[in-house]
Scaffold this motif. Sequence first.
Motif, PDB file in Angstrom:
ATOM      1  N   HIS A 254       0.731  -1.009  -0.007  1.00  0.00           N
ATOM      2  CA  HIS A 254      -0.229  -0.086   0.002  1.00  0.00           C
ATOM      3  C   HIS A 254       0.816   1.139  -0.097  1.00  0.00           C
ATOM      4  O   HIS A 254       1.743   1.573   1.053  1.00  0.00           O
ATOM      5  N   ASN A 255       0.611   2.169  -0.891  1.00  0.00           N
ATOM      6  CA  ASN A 255       1.455   3.234  -1.064  1.00  0.00           C
ATOM      7  C   ASN A 255       3.279   3.076  -1.045  1.00  0.00           C
ATOM      8  O   ASN A 255       3.861   3.812  -0.437  1.00  0.00           O
ATOM      9  N   GLY A 256       3.568   2.104  -1.706  1.00  0.00           N
ATOM     10  CA  GLY A 256       4.648   1.674  -1.673  1.00  0.00           C
ATOM     11  C   GLY A 256       5.538   1.007  -0.521  1.00  0.00           C
ATOM     12  O   GLY A 256       6.506   0.758  -0.324  1.00  0.00           O
ATOM     13  N   ARG A 257       4.613   0.609   0.624  1.00  0.00           N
ATOM     14  CA  ARG A 257       5.339  -0.097   1.517  1.00  0.00           C
ATOM     15  C   ARG A 257       4.230  -1.278   1.639  1.00  0.00           C
ATOM     16  O   ARG A 257       3.388  -1.566   1.256  1.00  0.00           O
ATOM     17  N   THR A 258       4.951  -2.301   2.301  1.00  0.00           N
ATOM     18  CA  THR A 258       4.543  -3.798   2.269  1.00  0.00           C
ATOM     19  C   THR A 258       4.579  -4.186   3.872  1.00  0.00           C
ATOM     20  O   THR A 258       5.352  -3.846   4.645  1.00  0.00           O
ATOM     21  N   ASP A 259       3.355  -5.142   4.118  1.00  0.00           N
ATOM     22  CA  ASP A 259       3.327  -5.435   5.493  1.00  0.00           C
ATOM     23  C   ASP A 259       2.615  -6.754   5.488  1.00  0.00           C
ATOM     24  O   ASP A 259       1.584  -6.899   4.606  1.00  0.00           O
ATOM     25  N   THR A 260       2.721  -7.538   6.385  1.00  0.00           N
ATOM     26  CA  THR A 260       2.013  -8.889   6.562  1.00  0.00           C
ATOM     27  C   THR A 260       1.015  -8.589   7.701  1.00  0.00           C
ATOM     28  O   THR A 260       1.496  -8.348   9.175  1.00  0.00           O
ATOM     29  N   LEU A 261      -0.181  -8.581   7.347  1.00  0.00           N
ATOM     30  CA  LEU A 261      -1.411  -8.444   8.519  1.00  0.00           C
ATOM     31  C   LEU A 261      -2.379  -9.521   8.800  1.00  0.00           C
ATOM     32  O   LEU A 261      -2.519 -10.433   7.760  1.00  0.00           O
ATOM     33  N   PRO A 262      -3.210  -9.432   9.796  1.00  0.00           N
ATOM     34  CA  PRO A 262      -4.164 -10.301   9.717  1.00  0.00           C
ATOM     35  C   PRO A 262      -4.792 -10.054   8.831  1.00  0.00           C
ATOM     36  O   PRO A 262      -5.476  -9.142   8.287  1.00  0.00           O
ATOM     37  N   TYR A 263      -5.637 -11.493   8.324  1.00  0.00           N
ATOM     38  CA  TYR A 263      -6.532 -11.338   7.042  1.00  0.00           C
ATOM     39  C   TYR A 263      -7.953 -10.545   7.517  1.00  0.00           C
ATOM     40  O   TYR A 263      -8.335 -11.001   8.512  1.00  0.00           O
ATOM     41  N   PRO A 264      -8.278  -9.902   6.636  1.00  0.00           N
ATOM     42  CA  PRO A 264      -9.672  -9.113   7.078  1.00  0.00           C
ATOM     43  C   PRO A 264     -10.719  -9.797   7.488  1.00  0.00           C
ATOM     44  O   PRO A 264     -10.950 -11.075   6.990  1.00  0.00           O
ATOM     45  N   LYS A 265     -11.344  -9.546   8.566  1.00  0.00           N
ATOM     46  CA  LYS A 265     -12.421 -10.180   9.179  1.00  0.00           C
ATOM     47  C   LYS A 265     -13.869  -9.758   8.763  1.00  0.00           C
ATOM     48  O   LYS A 265     -14.095  -8.517   8.610  1.00  0.00           O
ATOM     49  N   GLN A 266     -14.895 -10.681   8.343  1.00  0.00           N
ATOM     50  CA  GLN A 266     -15.949 -10.164   7.745  1.00  0.00           C
ATOM     51  C   GLN A 266     -17.107 -11.057   8.611  1.00  0.00           C
ATOM     52  O   GLN A 266     -17.943 -11.846   7.720  1.00  0.00           O
ATOM     53  N   GLY A 267     -17.120 -11.234   9.829  1.00  0.00           N
ATOM     54  CA  GLY A 267     -18.188 -12.157  10.205  1.00  0.00           C
ATOM     55  C   GLY A 267     -19.631 -11.841   9.900  1.00  0.00           C
ATOM     56  O   GLY A 267     -20.088 -10.589   9.712  1.00  0.00           O
ATOM     57  N   ASN A 268     -20.485 -12.975   9.864  1.00  0.00           N
ATOM     58  CA  ASN A 268     -21.750 -12.815   9.273  1.00  0.00           C
ATOM     59  C   ASN A 268     -23.001 -13.050  10.275  1.00  0.00           C
ATOM     60  O   ASN A 268     -23.851 -13.127   9.862  1.00  0.00           O
ATOM     61  N   SER A 269     -22.488 -12.954  11.711  1.00  0.00           N
ATOM     62  CA  SER A 269     -23.497 -13.050  12.697  1.00  0.00           C
ATOM     63  C   SER A 269     -22.962 -12.592  13.999  1.00  0.00           C
ATOM     64  O   SER A 269     -21.515 -12.713  14.153  1.00  0.00           O
ATOM     65  N   PHE A 270     -23.505 -12.797  15.051  1.00  0.00           N
ATOM     66  CA  PHE A 270     -23.099 -12.238  16.346  1.00  0.00           C
ATOM     67  C   PHE A 270     -22.064 -13.206  16.744  1.00  0.00           C
ATOM     68  O   PHE A 270     -21.299 -13.127  17.651  1.00  0.00           O
ATOM     69  N   TYR A 271     -22.456 -14.541  16.434  1.00  0.00           N
ATOM     70  CA  TYR A 271     -21.573 -15.691  16.700  1.00  0.00           C
ATOM     71  C   TYR A 271     -20.103 -15.406  15.864  1.00  0.00           C
ATOM     72  O   TYR A 271     -19.055 -15.770  16.649  1.00  0.00           O
ATOM     73  N   LYS A 275     -16.097 -14.632  17.241  1.00  0.00           N
ATOM     74  CA  LYS A 275     -14.881 -15.239  17.133  1.00  0.00           C
ATOM     75  C   LYS A 275     -13.754 -14.284  16.343  1.00  0.00           C
ATOM     76  O   LYS A 275     -12.476 -14.428  16.908  1.00  0.00           O
ATOM     77  N   CYS A 276     -14.274 -13.283  15.668  1.00  0.00           N
ATOM     78  CA  CYS A 276     -13.587 -12.226  15.280  1.00  0.00           C
ATOM     79  C   CYS A 276     -12.540 -11.489  16.294  1.00  0.00           C
ATOM     80  O   CYS A 276     -11.471 -11.356  16.371  1.00  0.00           O
ATOM     81  N   HIS A 277     -13.644 -11.148  17.492  1.00  0.00           N
ATOM     82  CA  HIS A 277     -13.020 -10.613  18.501  1.00  0.00           C
ATOM     83  C   HIS A 277     -11.953 -11.491  19.435  1.00  0.00           C
ATOM     84  O   HIS A 277     -10.965 -11.051  19.838  1.00  0.00           O
ATOM     85  N   ASP A 278     -12.351 -12.980  19.399  1.00  0.00           N
ATOM     86  CA  ASP A 278     -11.345 -13.863  20.197  1.00  0.00           C
ATOM     87  C   ASP A 278      -9.807 -13.523  19.268  1.00  0.00           C
ATOM     88  O   ASP A 278      -8.983 -13.537  20.013  1.00  0.00           O
ATOM     89  N   SER A 279     -10.060 -13.648  18.236  1.00  0.00           N
ATOM     90  CA  SER A 279      -8.692 -13.679  17.228  1.00  0.00           C
ATOM     91  C   SER A 279      -8.062 -12.342  17.779  1.00  0.00           C
ATOM     92  O   SER A 279      -6.722 -12.429  17.672  1.00  0.00           O
ATOM     93  N   THR A 280      -8.723 -11.313  17.554  1.00  0.00           N
ATOM     94  CA  THR A 280      -7.882 -10.154  17.635  1.00  0.00           C
ATOM     95  C   THR A 280      -7.316 -10.009  19.307  1.00  0.00           C
ATOM     96  O   THR A 280      -6.087  -9.470  19.517  1.00  0.00           O
TER      97      THR A 280
END
Length: 489
Positions: A254-271, A275-280
């Motif tokens: 992004h903008n000439g810089r590189t990083d390895t980040l957690p894959y974006p989360k897109q949970g589709n229910s409160f359940y 799990k997304c909150h757990d991972s973070t």
Amino acid sequence: MSAFTMAASAVGVKVTTTAKRASAKRATAKASSSAFSARKASLNGVSLAAFAAPSVAASKSSQIRALRSAVFAAAKADRSKADDPDAGKGQRVMIIGGDGYCGWATALHLSNRGYEVCIVDNLCRRGMDDSLGFNSLTPIRGIHERVRKWKEVSGKDIELFIGDVCDYEFLSATFKKFEPTAAVHFGEQRSAPYSMMDRTKAVFTQTNNVMGNINLMYAIKEFAPDCHLIKLGTMGEYGTPNIDIEEGYLTVEHNGRTDTLPYPKQGNSFYHLSKCHDSTNMIFCTKAWQMRTTDLNQGVVYGVATEETMMDPALINRLDYDAVFGTALNRFCIQAAVGHPMTVYGKGGQTRGFLDIRDTVRCIQIACDNPADKGEMRIYNQFTEQFSVNELAALITEAGKKIGLDPQVINVPNPRTEMEEHYYNAKNSKLQDLGLEPHLMSDALMDSLLKIIIEYKDRVDKSLILPGVNWTESASVGQQLEKAEKVKA
């Protein structure tokens, strides 16, 4: 029974301190991992040399096939060692949620291979069935009877701690008593529809799951800092992005810089969001407290039988088929068995990863035997195949006809808020690189699942197999009651 006698004698060595147990575990895991890496490097070296040598007559495709055969043979040898009755000697594994579907099968699998196992469970899953009027298709015994029967059948003890991980005093006492080298966390509310039923269940799901996981990480920090946390996540954390799903992390430029980040989360229910909150939270605690953490993003699990759960009727695992806790695959199999059309939600293009329950327990064993380093959070995508809902219905139709059934399919309005047709390509190589030899959803397996269901079909409550919870209608309990009264009027 002679095998069990051998297993009992194989685990006779006692390790007296957590530090010694952890040290032995890391040494064993490091040796196993080094051996696998050396074998893999050797195989790669052979293949590259063969491709480079002009005198080699075999085609490149033949070389690739030969290499694959060698890798699978090596994986099979690893699997054989993993099935030794003393494979887990020296490891003490706490199974949180060990009375549940995945937890029970895992507890028996590890116990049968020499791991010292304890189950921690508050039995709330059974209470949910009682409150909602549901039941497992297979008749499951009480947890105390289950554990007693396992001792009778195998000669092995599983310690039992009944209590709630959201109660930190209970969890602390359990950690100090058992001194685990690994904690496998299945103990969360695991149903997306349940979390979307009403506000109360949404709040319970988030509170139970997120707070319980934080308690667990504090217990590891304070009482067993070398303990390896193995947490069951879900592939649902990723959602259905229009790019390939990597195993946990994504390298971004992004903008000439590189990083390895957690894959974006897109949970589709409160359940899924819990799990997304757990991972973070786990990523943060792993770094801050130098924890050893593995997050297993699991696909949809199917099947009832493992080697251990079929050793006695009292050990059989649960099979949920209702619209709240049952998977689409389970519901379709039940519907086919009782002559009800399979209810495909919407267009049926929803695609997910799947795995056999026998692979679930093996993945947990692999995670136990290959602990993360201090300060490292490993993420594995735990599934073996991908299917759309329509493909599942087609597989069950074909398998059902072979055993005299006539499965039909109908499309019904989708009660969920989700994409019904989408791109889906998830990576899942890491566990197989560590020796997982998958059981695939073959005709024979589908036949056996259907036959088990037919055996117990008299227990089916047909009112439970129809579409249930609607995502857009989730509301407070008060509004739900008002709506029900209006319908009656």
